[in-house]
Design an enzyme around this catalytic site. Structure first.
Site, PDB file in Angstrom:
ATOM      1  N   LYS A  67      52.033  27.923  51.024  1.00 22.89           N
ATOM      2  CA  LYS A  67      52.446  27.636  50.092  1.00 22.89           C
ATOM      3  C   LYS A  67      50.975  28.283  49.579  1.00 22.89           C
ATOM      4  O   LYS A  67      49.598  27.458  48.899  1.00 22.89           O
ATOM      5  CB  LYS A  67      52.877  26.483  48.999  1.00 22.89           C
TER       6      LYS A  67
HETATM    7  N1  PMP Z   1      59.528  30.461  49.664  1.00 26.00           N
HETATM    8  C1  PMP Z   1      59.307  31.024  48.977  1.00 26.00           C
HETATM    9  C2  PMP Z   1      58.011  32.320  48.525  1.00 26.00           C
HETATM   10  C3  PMP Z   1      58.403  29.496  47.970  1.00 26.00           C
HETATM   11  O1  PMP Z   1      57.609  29.610  46.856  1.00 26.00           O
HETATM   12  C4  PMP Z   1      59.200  28.150  47.190  1.00 26.00           C
HETATM   13  C5  PMP Z   1      58.996  26.944  46.414  1.00 26.00           C
HETATM   14  N2  PMP Z   1      58.991  27.643  45.712  1.00 26.00           N
HETATM   15  C6  PMP Z   1      60.999  28.420  48.623  1.00 26.00           C
HETATM   16  C7  PMP Z   1      60.678  29.298  49.680  1.00 26.00           C
HETATM   17  C8  PMP Z   1      61.563  27.213  48.594  1.00 26.00           C
HETATM   18  O2  PMP Z   1      60.725  25.639  49.217  1.00 26.00           O
HETATM   19  P1  PMP Z   1      60.914  24.678  48.655  1.00 26.00           P
HETATM   20  O3  PMP Z   1      62.870  24.089  49.084  1.00 26.00           O
HETATM   21  O4  PMP Z   1      60.230  23.892  50.187  1.00 26.00           O
HETATM   22  O5  PMP Z   1      61.038  24.469  47.695  1.00 26.00           O
END
Ligand code: PMP
Length: 284
Positions: free
Chosen positions: A134
């Site tokens: 991230k």
């Molecule tokens: N894909 C992307 C590109 C993201 O930024 C995120 C989180 N915002 C997710 C998938 C989902 O991640 P999580 O389930 O850990 O929130």
């Protein structure tokens, strides 16, 4: 407010997490905090950001910030970045700053099944950046898609990768359902979310099967009976339709939330809110 010449402001060189906490019968509880903080440290390591605290210290700081905020349900955003003290691309020497914010915010997307559109913008390629991390800079790709899709009046966009396989949404992972079997795009070109992992575990427990992870081409969209996407903020959001790049609209469950999507959504909500007592180890 940081200095105008804060390194991060100029190059998108920082990392973050998006964590959610819920009002449960035993105080506000943070969902899968440990996994989020581990990913936070992973993202930081990709950018060479050495967070001057341990995983445990950041985890505890999140809990303390929630308590101090007096907010019952909302979001936590830890960030780590290169601060003031260095200009130029090479960041070493700039001070590392770590900040945790907590705020109250309701639902990210509507409760209804949403309408989505395949964007003409492709998902960033893993040979250009670490798509599993991230990293703020990666989100230029996501924001471009959001701008494009909202101009066209759709609720959300779907990204293909540069080989034309379905990757993910700007900030969410996707699942499809056919004959009670769940499918999701294989990792490689997407960020494998913690909600994606949660759904894989819950599906295995309820249906006794593994989710099939494979490359999925857009021409297979019509073979599925239901679709939904998942993300910490959007939880489990059923999809009513997907419109292809050339404008063909594919409806799922007559545009409504499908029954398996709905049942997984309710299971997920029971887990995050602590009503399902079997998963209290995921709540902090
Ligand atoms: N894909 C992307 C590109 C993201 O930024 C995120 C989180 N915002 C997710 C998938 C989902 O991640 P999580 O389930 O850990 O929130």
């Amino acid at each position: 407010m940081d200095h105008n010449l804060t390194h991060t402001l100029h190059y998108g060189w920082w990392v973050f997490e998006w964590i959610r906490f819920y009002d449960t019968e035993n105080w506000p509880k943070i969902f899968r905090l440990q996994e989020h903080i581990e990913r936070f440290f992973y993202s930081a390591s990709v950018l060479g950001i050495e967070i001057p605290y341990s995983i445990e210290e950041i985890r505890n700081a999140c809990i303390e910030t929630v308590i101090a905020s007096k907010v019952n349900a909302g979001y936590i955003r830890p960030i780590a970045y290169y601060g003031y003290g260095k200009m130029g691309l090479f960041p070493e020497g700039a001070k590392i700053e770590t900040v945790i914010s907590v705020w109250k915010w309701g639902k990210y997307l509507s409760d209804k099944a949403i309408d989505v559109k395949i964007s003409h913008i492709r998902r960033i390629h893993p040979s250009t950046t670490d798509v599993k991390a991230k990293i703020t800079g990666n989100y230029v790709n996501s924001v471009l898609v959001s701008l494009d899709i909202h101009k066209q009046w759709y609720d959300e966009g779907l990204l293909l990768d540069t080989e034309w396989y379905i990757a993910e949404w700007p900030g969410e992972n996707i699942f499809f359902i056919k004959k009670w079997q769940l499918y999701t795009p294989a990792i490689g070109n997407l960020l494998p979310g913690i909600t994606r992992d949660t759904i894989k575990i819950l599906y295995k427990e309820i249906f006794g099967k593994e989710v099939i992870e494979e490359k999925i081409t857009p021409d297979r969209l019509e073979e599925f009976e239901e679709a939904f996407f998942v993300w910490t903020a959007a939880e489990v959001t059923p999809i009513g339709s997907i419109t292809t790049e050339d404008g063909k609209k594919i409806e799922y469950s007559s545009g409504e939330a499908g029954s398996i999507s709905n049942s997984l959504k309710n299971t997920y909500l029971n887990v995050v809110s602590g009503k399902d007592k079997s998963k209290l180890n995921w709540l902090y």
